[in-house]
Design an enzyme around this catalytic site. Structure first.
Site, short mmCIF file in Angstrom:
data_model
loop_
_atom_site.label_atom_id
_atom_site.label_comp_id
_atom_site.label_asym_id
_atom_site.label_seq_id
_atom_site.Cartn_x
_atom_site.Cartn_y
_atom_site.Cartn_z
N LYS A 1 0.81 -0.92 -0.28
CA LYS A 1 -0.15 0.05 0.15
C LYS A 1 1.42 1.20 -0.01
CE LYS A 1 -3.59 -2.13 2.45
NZ LYS A 1 -4.86 -2.52 2.87
N GLN B 1 -4.32 -1.28 8.93
CA GLN B 1 -4.39 -2.89 8.94
C GLN B 1 -5.48 -3.46 9.44
OE1 GLN B 1 -3.76 -3.04 5.77
NE2 GLN B 1 -4.04 -5.38 5.78
N ASP C 1 -11.35 3.56 3.79
CA ASP C 1 -11.23 1.54 3.49
C ASP C 1 -12.56 1.42 3.53
OD1 ASP C 1 -9.06 -0.46 4.08
OD2 ASP C 1 -9.00 0.11 6.94
N1 LIG Z 1 -7.91 -2.68 6.75
C1 LIG Z 1 -7.59 -2.73 5.93
N2 LIG Z 1 -7.59 -4.69 5.68
C2 LIG Z 1 -7.68 -5.04 5.59
C3 LIG Z 1 -7.93 -5.20 4.52
C4 LIG Z 1 -8.48 -3.90 3.86
O1 LIG Z 1 -9.53 -3.30 2.43
N3 LIG Z 1 -8.37 -3.18 5.48
N4 LIG Z 1 -8.24 -6.16 3.58
C5 LIG Z 1 -7.37 -7.48 3.85
C6 LIG Z 1 -6.36 -7.51 3.17
N5 LIG Z 1 -5.43 -6.67 2.66
C7 LIG Z 1 -5.54 -5.51 1.98
O2 LIG Z 1 -5.65 -4.77 3.12
C8 LIG Z 1 -5.37 -7.14 0.37
C9 LIG Z 1 -5.02 -8.25 1.23
C10 LIG Z 1 -4.47 -8.83 -0.44
C11 LIG Z 1 -3.94 -8.35 -1.27
C12 LIG Z 1 -3.02 -8.71 -3.01
O3 LIG Z 1 -2.66 -7.84 -3.46
N6 LIG Z 1 -3.30 -9.81 -2.78
C13 LIG Z 1 -2.22 -10.46 -4.02
C14 LIG Z 1 -0.88 -11.38 -3.19
C15 LIG Z 1 -0.20 -10.81 -1.91
C16 LIG Z 1 0.50 -12.19 -1.95
O4 LIG Z 1 1.48 -12.24 -2.17
O5 LIG Z 1 -0.18 -12.32 -0.77
C17 LIG Z 1 -3.41 -10.62 -4.79
O6 LIG Z 1 -3.88 -11.74 -5.03
O7 LIG Z 1 -2.64 -10.47 -5.91
C18 LIG Z 1 -3.77 -6.92 -1.33
C19 LIG Z 1 -4.89 -6.19 0.30
C20 LIG Z 1 -7.59 -8.16 5.21
N7 LIG Z 1 -6.88 -6.69 5.98
#
Ligand SMILES: Nc1nc2c(c(=O)[nH]1)N[C@@H](CN(C=O)c1ccc(C(=O)N[C@@H](CCC(=O)O)C(=O)O)cc1)CN2
Length: 279
Positions: A50, A94, A117
């Site tokens: 992020k 987060q 968020d």
């Molecule tokens: N405050 C927040 N916490 C959490 C959120 C949120 O939207 N706001 N969502 C999830 C986690 N998350 C964002 O924070 C999130 C999860 C995964 C990805 C992502 O890009 N995943 C990649 C793979 C990453 C890896 O290799 O591990 C993909 O899918 O290609 C982005 C954001 C829970 N907490």
């Protein structure tokens, strides 16, 4: 026939480029404060991405790392300070937070105008009644993915699997607002396949592998996989049995490279909006 892929990486890159162009036109860069409490390995990766995303589009980021022992009162005090800082347009904490901290109380402490968020009850209420407000990044990203393939939810039957406050419920609301007929299924739904087989759009958001298998999908359906799990070999996978479901579906999102990058892209869109500009 194999389903077409909805490429979240490519779409997110296009959105980031649009955000970057918009940021260049602003007098001052939008500022995003990212708060990480504890040392959850996945959360550390997400916040790192992020912060990098912000820098990539010319926004300012302020990363605050706190030990897992941080008290709830101290966290609330930090948020109050960021609420009062005019250089900070968006604040995100987060999730998940350590158990001793009440996540909902923390979210409610963020000023609604900085709730990028979209988790604050004011944002959730605005979504519920169809008023402008920040939309939670994951479901917002899913809607953009549907739009990108020309899938208008109007008149379609959408089944959302999962009822979390951050994905399932807002996803259902966004689809409803887009005039879909929406069914929300969850852990107490008997015979999940009975519902998903009727769906033109299925959104799987439970955090459990293989929740959706090929026999549960209507041929040609759009399948959006929000899950983020590890398989027995430690490989990242979603909630959908991807290899088999893709033989039946019309469109499908991969994991990784689907909804995850879109979640991050929509955070930038919300931060831009918090700074007073839209795309
Ligand atoms: N405050 C927040 N916490 C959490 C959120 C949120 O939207 N706001 N969502 C999830 C986690 N998350 C964002 O924070 C999130 C999860 C995964 C990805 C992502 O890009 N995943 C990649 C793979 C990453 C890896 O290799 O591990 C993909 O899918 O290609 C982005 C954001 C829970 N907490």
């Amino acid at each position: 026939m194999s389903a077409q892929l909805i490429d979240g990486n490519a779409l997110a890159a296009r959105i980031r480029a649009q955000v970057a162009e918009k940021v260049k036109t602003l007098a001052a860069p939008p500022g995003l404060a990212v708060i990480l409490v504890g040392d959850d390995p996945a959360s550390q990766v997400y916040v790192k991405h992020k912060v990098a995303d912000c820098e990539g589009v010319g926004m300012r980021s302020l990363l605050e790392r706190h030990p897992a022992t941080l008290s709830e009162a101290d966290l609330l005090a930090r948020i109050a300070a960021l609420n009062a800082d005019p250089a900070v347009h968006g604040i995100l904490v987060q999730l998940p937070l350590p158990r001793h901290i009440d996540a909902q109380r923390v979210i409610e402490t963020i000023a609604p105008a900085k709730d990028v968020d979209g988790f604050h009850v004011a944002s959730a209420g605005a979504l519920m009644v169809g008023r402008p407000g920040f939309r939670p990044c994951t479901p917002y990203g899913c809607m953009k993915m549907l739009e990108s393939i020309g899938c208008d939810p109007r008149g379609k039957h959408a089944v959302v699997i999962g009822r979390s406050n951050i994905v399932g419920k807002p996803m259902a609301m966004l689809l409803l607002q887009a005039s879909a007929t929406v069914t929300v299924c969850h852990s107490a739904t008997p015979d999940l396949g009975h519902f998903t087989r009727q769906a033109d759009i299925v959104v799987a958001a439970v955090g459990k592998r293989n929740v959706l298998t090929h026999d549960m999908v209507k041929p040609g359906a759009v399948v959006i996989d929000v899950g983020m799990n590890r398989n027995s070999e430690g490989k990242l996978c979603g909630d959908v049995d991807f290899d088999n479901v893709r033989q039946v579906a019309g469109w499908i999102t991969p994991v990784p490279g689907g909804v995850g990058p879109m979640t991050r892209a929509m955070l930038l869109v919300n931060t831009l909006e918090a700074a007073g500009s839209g795309l």
